[in-house]
Write a protein that holds these residues in place. Sequence first.
Motif, PDB file in Angstrom:
ATOM      1  N   GLU A 184       0.814  -1.215   0.000  1.00  0.00           N
ATOM      2  CA  GLU A 184       0.000   0.000   0.000  1.00  0.00           C
ATOM      3  C   GLU A 184       0.845   1.261   0.000  1.00  0.00           C
ATOM      4  O   GLU A 184       0.561   2.213  -0.732  1.00  0.00           O
ATOM      5  CB  GLU A 184      -0.930  -0.014   1.215  1.00  0.00           C
ATOM      6  CG  GLU A 184      -1.945   1.118   1.224  1.00  0.00           C
ATOM      7  CD  GLU A 184      -2.933   1.007   2.372  1.00  0.00           C
ATOM      8  OE1 GLU A 184      -3.288   2.053   2.944  1.00  0.00           O
ATOM      9  OE2 GLU A 184      -3.340  -0.139   2.687  1.00  0.00           O
ATOM     10  N   LEU A 189       2.406   1.782  -3.382  1.00  0.00           N
ATOM     11  CA  LEU A 189       1.383   2.205  -4.332  1.00  0.00           C
ATOM     12  C   LEU A 189       1.062   3.679  -4.157  1.00  0.00           C
ATOM     13  O   LEU A 189       0.938   4.419  -5.145  1.00  0.00           O
ATOM     14  CB  LEU A 189       0.122   1.354  -4.149  1.00  0.00           C
ATOM     15  CG  LEU A 189      -1.120   1.759  -4.943  1.00  0.00           C
ATOM     16  CD1 LEU A 189      -0.831   1.806  -6.439  1.00  0.00           C
ATOM     17  CD2 LEU A 189      -2.276   0.802  -4.646  1.00  0.00           C
ATOM     18  N   ILE A 190       0.946   4.123  -2.920  1.00  0.00           N
ATOM     19  CA  ILE A 190       0.636   5.523  -2.635  1.00  0.00           C
ATOM     20  C   ILE A 190       1.669   6.450  -3.248  1.00  0.00           C
ATOM     21  O   ILE A 190       1.331   7.521  -3.770  1.00  0.00           O
ATOM     22  CB  ILE A 190       0.518   5.753  -1.116  1.00  0.00           C
ATOM     23  CG1 ILE A 190      -0.817   5.199  -0.602  1.00  0.00           C
ATOM     24  CG2 ILE A 190       0.631   7.236  -0.776  1.00  0.00           C
ATOM     25  CD1 ILE A 190      -0.982   5.257   0.898  1.00  0.00           C
ATOM     26  N   TYR A 237      -6.456   9.354  -3.000  1.00  0.00           N
ATOM     27  CA  TYR A 237      -5.467   8.315  -3.263  1.00  0.00           C
ATOM     28  C   TYR A 237      -5.306   7.314  -2.123  1.00  0.00           C
ATOM     29  O   TYR A 237      -5.039   6.133  -2.367  1.00  0.00           O
ATOM     30  CB  TYR A 237      -4.116   8.929  -3.629  1.00  0.00           C
ATOM     31  CG  TYR A 237      -3.424   9.670  -2.504  1.00  0.00           C
ATOM     32  CD1 TYR A 237      -2.546   9.019  -1.643  1.00  0.00           C
ATOM     33  CD2 TYR A 237      -3.637  11.036  -2.310  1.00  0.00           C
ATOM     34  CE1 TYR A 237      -1.903   9.698  -0.621  1.00  0.00           C
ATOM     35  CE2 TYR A 237      -3.008  11.718  -1.297  1.00  0.00           C
ATOM     36  CZ  TYR A 237      -2.141  11.053  -0.447  1.00  0.00           C
ATOM     37  OH  TYR A 237      -1.508  11.730   0.555  1.00  0.00           O
ATOM     38  N   ALA A 256      -5.867   3.456  -2.784  1.00  0.00           N
ATOM     39  CA  ALA A 256      -4.755   2.517  -2.581  1.00  0.00           C
ATOM     40  C   ALA A 256      -5.203   1.324  -1.744  1.00  0.00           C
ATOM     41  O   ALA A 256      -4.863   0.168  -2.050  1.00  0.00           O
ATOM     42  CB  ALA A 256      -3.583   3.230  -1.905  1.00  0.00           C
TER      43      ALA A 256
END
Length: 221
Positions: free
Chosen positions: A80, A83-84, A93, A97
């Motif tokens: 996570e 990805l952020i 976001y 995510a």
Amino acid sequence: MRGIPAGMAQQMGYHKITEVFRRFHAAEPEPKGELEHVNAYTLVVAVALSAQATDAGVNKATRGLFQIADTPEKMLALGEDGLIEHIKTIGLYRNKAKNVIKLSRILVDDYGGEVPSSRAALQSLPGVGRKTANVVLNMWWGLPAQAVDTHIFRFGNRSGVAAGKTVEAVERAIEDNVPAEYQRHAHHWMILHGRYTCKARKPMCPTCLIRDLCPFEDKTE
């Protein structure tokens, strides 16, 4: 999504609707969606990220992301926080995510890492609603699924091609009114026309391909 603004057109007749899509087809026989993707999984992720964001903004964020995480397994390995770092320029976001990681886990655990091809299965994934599911069914599997966004809702009601007070009503109207041979690409023709010609504040009526067919009363000069 809001109801039909005052002054919207009534339902257009079958022959005029057929002519609308004949012209769309003549101008662009194979319209394409603007979200960049490399497979069904990255398409699901891109569409989920596009909620309340522009396609251009999503594409900018995902170009680097999809180079390193183009499968649910790779996305889970990224995590996570990783990805952020790629999508923090996109609205909402953090929540997005979380959903992408959750849906990636479900795809790995329940679907062998493959994206399911049924609307019900797609809608069971976190962050995937009916519109997202319809986009994936249409763009990846070529099914005549109609994903109604704000551009299609506006164009459908202004033109009378697909009038309805709700997203669901407009979706049904497209399915009912658009001839079968144009169903597959109807979604893309309508969204592109709504995005670039039948704009919300200043529709480009003088250059509109279907100006003579459209009953919208407040045409721009």
